[in-house]
Every structure is written in C-alpha cells, then in structure tokens.
Design a protein around this motif. Structure first.
Motif, PDB file in Angstrom:
ATOM      1  N   ALA A  49      -4.647 -72.610   7.754  1.00  9.32           N
ATOM      2  CA  ALA A  49      -5.072 -73.392   8.915  1.00  9.32           C
ATOM      3  C   ALA A  49      -6.476 -72.951   9.307  1.00  9.32           C
ATOM      4  CB  ALA A  49      -4.118 -73.185  10.090  1.00  9.32           C
ATOM      5  N   CYS A  50      -7.237 -73.903   9.843  1.00  9.57           N
ATOM      6  CA  CYS A  50      -8.593 -73.591  10.301  1.00  9.57           C
ATOM      7  C   CYS A  50      -8.554 -72.821  11.615  1.00  9.57           C
ATOM      8  CB  CYS A  50      -9.367 -74.885  10.537  1.00  9.57           C
ATOM      9  SG  CYS A  50      -9.705 -75.818   9.050  1.00  9.57           S
ATOM     10  N   LEU A  51      -9.574 -72.009  11.818  1.00  9.54           N
ATOM     11  CA  LEU A  51      -9.788 -71.388  13.119  1.00  9.54           C
ATOM     12  C   LEU A  51     -10.294 -72.468  14.076  1.00  9.54           C
ATOM     13  CD1 LEU A  51     -11.717 -68.199  11.974  1.00  9.54           C
ATOM     14  CD2 LEU A  51      -9.300 -68.380  12.557  1.00  9.54           C
ATOM     15  N   CYS A  52     -10.135 -72.241  15.368  1.00 12.83           N
ATOM     16  CA  CYS A  52     -10.705 -73.162  16.348  1.00 12.83           C
ATOM     17  C   CYS A  52     -12.191 -72.836  16.493  1.00 12.83           C
ATOM     18  CB  CYS A  52      -9.976 -73.062  17.684  1.00 12.83           C
ATOM     19  SG  CYS A  52     -10.301 -71.535  18.591  1.00 12.83           S
ATOM     20  N   PRO A  53     -12.987 -73.750  17.052  1.00 14.64           N
ATOM     21  CA  PRO A  53     -14.412 -73.474  17.216  1.00 14.64           C
ATOM     22  C   PRO A  53     -14.690 -72.213  18.030  1.00 14.64           C
ATOM     23  CG  PRO A  53     -13.993 -75.807  17.548  1.00 14.64           C
ATOM     24  CD  PRO A  53     -12.659 -75.126  17.439  1.00 14.64           C
ATOM     25  N   ALA A  54     -13.886 -71.939  19.036  1.00 15.75           N
ATOM     26  CA  ALA A  54     -14.121 -70.749  19.874  1.00 15.75           C
ATOM     27  C   ALA A  54     -13.930 -69.467  19.071  1.00 15.75           C
ATOM     28  CB  ALA A  54     -13.198 -70.759  21.084  1.00 15.75           C
ATOM     29  N   CYS A  55     -12.866 -69.386  18.285  1.00 20.35           N
ATOM     30  CA  CYS A  55     -12.621 -68.172  17.498  1.00 20.35           C
ATOM     31  C   CYS A  55     -13.592 -68.061  16.328  1.00 20.35           C
ATOM     32  CB  CYS A  55     -11.185 -68.157  16.985  1.00 20.35           C
ATOM     33  SG  CYS A  55      -9.949 -67.872  18.268  1.00 20.35           S
ATOM     34  N   ALA A  56     -13.933 -69.150  15.711  1.00 21.39           N
ATOM     35  CA  ALA A  56     -14.827 -69.137  14.554  1.00 21.39           C
ATOM     36  C   ALA A  56     -16.289 -69.081  14.938  1.00 21.39           C
ATOM     37  CB  ALA A  56     -14.588 -70.377  13.703  1.00 21.39           C
ATOM     38  N   GLY A  57     -16.623 -69.465  16.180  1.00 20.19           N
ATOM     39  CA  GLY A  57     -18.015 -69.576  16.571  1.00 20.19           C
ATOM     40  C   GLY A  57     -18.640 -68.328  17.126  1.00 20.19           C
ATOM     41  N   ALA A  58     -18.014 -67.194  16.977  1.00 19.11           N
ATOM     42  CA  ALA A  58     -18.570 -65.959  17.525  1.00 19.11           C
ATOM     43  C   ALA A  58     -19.942 -65.659  16.942  1.00 19.11           C
ATOM     44  CB  ALA A  58     -17.623 -64.802  17.293  1.00 19.11           C
ATOM     45  N   LEU A  59     -20.146 -65.920  15.682  1.00 22.38           N
ATOM     46  CA  LEU A  59     -21.436 -65.660  15.047  1.00 22.38           C
ATOM     47  C   LEU A  59     -22.502 -66.565  15.645  1.00 22.38           C
ATOM     48  CD1 LEU A  59     -23.022 -64.160  12.884  1.00 22.38           C
ATOM     49  CD2 LEU A  59     -22.344 -65.904  11.263  1.00 22.38           C
ATOM     50  N   GLU A  60     -22.172 -67.821  15.863  1.00 22.54           N
ATOM     51  CA  GLU A  60     -23.102 -68.774  16.453  1.00 22.54           C
ATOM     52  C   GLU A  60     -23.503 -68.334  17.866  1.00 22.54           C
ATOM     53  OE1 GLU A  60     -22.250 -72.922  15.246  1.00 22.54           O
ATOM     54  OE2 GLU A  60     -22.308 -73.262  17.407  1.00 22.54           O
ATOM     55  N   ALA A  61     -22.552 -67.888  18.636  1.00 22.70           N
ATOM     56  CA  ALA A  61     -22.836 -67.429  19.996  1.00 22.70           C
ATOM     57  C   ALA A  61     -23.722 -66.188  19.971  1.00 22.70           C
ATOM     58  CB  ALA A  61     -21.536 -67.135  20.731  1.00 22.70           C
ATOM     59  N   ALA A  62     -23.473 -65.283  19.043  1.00 24.94           N
ATOM     60  CA  ALA A  62     -24.287 -64.081  18.923  1.00 24.94           C
ATOM     61  C   ALA A  62     -25.725 -64.416  18.561  1.00 24.94           C
ATOM     62  CB  ALA A  62     -23.682 -63.141  17.892  1.00 24.94           C
ATOM     63  N   GLU A  63     -25.896 -65.392  17.699  1.00 25.71           N
ATOM     64  CA  GLU A  63     -27.243 -65.814  17.302  1.00 25.71           C
ATOM     65  C   GLU A  63     -27.984 -66.425  18.482  1.00 25.71           C
ATOM     66  OE1 GLU A  63     -26.525 -66.735  12.569  1.00 25.71           O
ATOM     67  OE2 GLU A  63     -26.656 -68.404  13.958  1.00 25.71           O
ATOM     68  N   ARG A  64     -27.307 -67.200  19.303  1.00 27.88           N
ATOM     69  CA  ARG A  64     -27.942 -67.788  20.484  1.00 27.88           C
ATOM     70  C   ARG A  64     -28.373 -66.694  21.440  1.00 27.88           C
ATOM     71  NH1 ARG A  64     -23.774 -71.632  20.131  1.00 27.88           N
ATOM     72  NH2 ARG A  64     -22.626 -70.537  21.738  1.00 27.88           N
TER      73      ARG A  64
END
Length: 68
Positions: A49-64
C-alpha cells in the motif's frame, strides 16, 4: 492489508491507482518519498500500500524548511 490506507498512520493514502482511477497519475509518481518513512515499514507492509502524502512528504517539507 487495505491498499487505500497508509500503512504508517492508517489514513486514506489518496492513491488513485488503489482507488481504481488508473486513468490519472497518482500523486506519488512525482513525489520525493522520505527514505526514513520507507524504513519505518515492516517487510510485510512494503509494496502492499502507498504511504499517504503526509507520511511520505517529510522530505519535501524538510526541503521547504531549508529554503526559508
């Protein structure tokens, strides 16, 4: 395992493929998934199953955060 829910938090993973909408690309096709999030999955959870955007998006948030 329910393919429409995130294996880490249990929320809807917003996966268009799991929802049967194969005519539209899933949000994750262009997302950068945090490797640490993937490491939190058990071997039984991987590729089920895919991760949700919140759980998978930690890298994106860190980059921002680095850009500000």
């Amino acid at each position: 395992m329910d393919s429409q829910h995130c294996p880490l938090c249990g929320k809807n993973n917003q996966c268009s493929v799991a929802a049967g909408r194969t005519d539209e690309p899933c949000w994750c096709f262009d997302a950068k998934i945090d490797p640490a999030a993937l490491q939190r999955l058990t071997p039984e959870q991987r590729n089920q199953a895919c991760l949700c955007p919140a759980c998978a998006g930690a890298l994106e948030a860190a980059e921002r955060g680095e850009q500000n």
